[in-house]
Write a protein that holds these residues in place. Structure first.
Motif, PDB file in Angstrom:
ATOM      1  N   LYS A  72       8.187  -9.631  -3.027  1.00 35.53           N
ATOM      2  CA  LYS A  72       7.532 -10.836  -2.120  1.00 35.53           C
ATOM      3  C   LYS A  72       5.704 -10.166  -2.435  1.00 35.53           C
ATOM      4  N   ARG A  73       5.873  -8.794  -2.598  1.00 41.38           N
ATOM      5  CA  ARG A  73       4.275  -8.806  -2.306  1.00 41.38           C
ATOM      6  C   ARG A  73       3.214  -8.858  -3.803  1.00 41.38           C
ATOM      7  N   ARG A  74       1.802  -8.774  -3.376  1.00 39.54           N
ATOM      8  CA  ARG A  74       1.020  -8.800  -4.715  1.00 39.54           C
ATOM      9  C   ARG A  74      -0.318  -8.208  -4.111  1.00 39.54           C
ATOM     10  N   PRO A  75      -0.823  -7.800  -5.463  1.00 34.47           N
ATOM     11  CA  PRO A  75      -0.739  -8.114  -6.644  1.00 34.47           C
ATOM     12  C   PRO A  75       0.064  -6.776  -6.984  1.00 34.47           C
ATOM     13  N   VAL A  76       0.624  -6.733  -7.715  1.00 37.98           N
ATOM     14  CA  VAL A  76       2.236  -5.379  -7.799  1.00 37.98           C
ATOM     15  C   VAL A  76       1.067  -5.269  -9.215  1.00 37.98           C
ATOM     16  N   GLN A  77       0.923  -3.454  -9.115  1.00 41.57           N
ATOM     17  CA  GLN A  77       0.047  -2.791 -10.072  1.00 41.57           C
ATOM     18  C   GLN A  77       1.484  -1.683 -10.707  1.00 41.57           C
ATOM     19  N   GLY A 129      -1.457  -4.281  -4.575  1.00 42.12           N
ATOM     20  CA  GLY A 129      -2.031  -4.038  -3.706  1.00 42.12           C
ATOM     21  C   GLY A 129      -3.375  -4.588  -4.113  1.00 42.12           C
ATOM     22  N   LEU A 130      -5.048  -4.333  -3.623  1.00 37.44           N
ATOM     23  CA  LEU A 130      -6.222  -5.342  -4.466  1.00 37.44           C
ATOM     24  C   LEU A 130      -6.330  -3.308  -4.941  1.00 37.44           C
ATOM     25  N   ALA A 131      -6.918  -2.535  -3.700  1.00 39.58           N
ATOM     26  CA  ALA A 131      -7.656  -1.086  -3.841  1.00 39.58           C
ATOM     27  C   ALA A 131      -7.066  -0.800  -3.485  1.00 39.58           C
ATOM     28  N   VAL A 132      -7.653   0.736  -3.894  1.00 33.13           N
ATOM     29  CA  VAL A 132      -6.616   1.685  -3.651  1.00 33.13           C
ATOM     30  C   VAL A 132      -6.804   2.402  -2.094  1.00 33.13           C
ATOM     31  N   TRP A 134      -9.599   1.850   1.487  1.00 35.31           N
ATOM     32  CA  TRP A 134     -10.850  -0.160   2.139  1.00 35.31           C
ATOM     33  C   TRP A 134     -12.006   0.297   1.575  1.00 35.31           C
ATOM     34  N   ALA A 135     -12.512   1.487   0.909  1.00 35.00           N
ATOM     35  CA  ALA A 135     -14.177   1.208   0.725  1.00 35.00           C
ATOM     36  C   ALA A 135     -13.824   0.366  -0.892  1.00 35.00           C
ATOM     37  N   ALA A 136     -12.988   0.365  -1.526  1.00 39.59           N
ATOM     38  CA  ALA A 136     -12.521  -0.482  -2.537  1.00 39.59           C
ATOM     39  C   ALA A 136     -12.205  -2.328  -2.226  1.00 39.59           C
ATOM     40  N   VAL A 137     -11.894  -2.503  -1.307  1.00 35.47           N
ATOM     41  CA  VAL A 137     -11.696  -3.690  -0.946  1.00 35.47           C
ATOM     42  C   VAL A 137     -12.869  -4.050  -1.383  1.00 35.47           C
TER      43      VAL A 137
END
Length: 181
Positions: A72-77, A129-132, A134-137
């Motif tokens: 269901k969720r992306r992006p899968v790491q 998730g896209l980033a580890v 909030w600073a990396a979003v």
């Protein structure tokens, strides 16, 4: 697909400061309200772009099928665990020989059970998730979240026929992942 807002990690002080700077506010009286507007804006961002902002562990439960099934969720790491789910809800890890996993280049995760052997449901645990943090979003997404939260904050007491600023969608659109049904 909608991502549950309770899955968002805590809003860091730096993001609240970004919102205060954007709104030119120098007091802390409304920090709790700002935090809620930031969470709402981040939730709307995730639903608009079809991706989770912050990487976290997720578990999807699904019926077993003969075909590849999309997570269901992306992006899968990473996909870390596939379990059989008993009728009473108890889970048992499946041996890796009983299933196949795949992650597409766009971050879509897939799982396929080879030998069901009486298994009707599975639980798949993965990180997406896209980033580890909030600073990396990506900057455009973060700025859009701050702008939308600022809009929600400044228009909380009344209606605005114009709606949210179009700059928000302009910032988010390049990150949007479309799905055709």
């Amino acid at each position: 697909m909608s991502f549950p807002p309770e899955n968002l990690p805590a809003v860091p002080v730096e993001l609240i400061q970004d919102m205060k700077s954007f709104l030119r506010i120098d007091h802390g009286e409304d920090d709790d309200a700002m935090k809620q507007f930031l969470r709402s804006a981040a939730h709307l961002c995730e639903n608009f772009i079809g991706q989770m902002l912050i990487t976290q562990s997720v578990c999807d439960r699904m019926p077993v099928g003969a075909e590849w099934q999309k997570l269901k969720r992306r992006p899968v790491q990473a996909i870390s665990l596939v379990e059989a789910v008993a009728p009473d809800g108890a889970t048992t890890a499946l041996p890796s020989s009983d299933y196949a996993i795949d992650i597409d280049g766009d971050g879509t995760g897939w799982v396929k059970v080879h030998a069901a052997r009486g298994i009707t449901r599975i639980a798949v645990t993965y990180h997406a998730g896209l980033a580890v943090d909030w600073a990396a979003v990506p900057t455009a997404l973060r700025q859009g979240v701050v702008r939308l939260a600022g809009y929600l904050y400044s228009h909380r007491d009344g209606m605005d026929a114009a709606g949210p600023p179009s700059a928000v969608t302009a910032l988010w659109r390049p990150h949007r992942r479309m799905r055709l049904a």
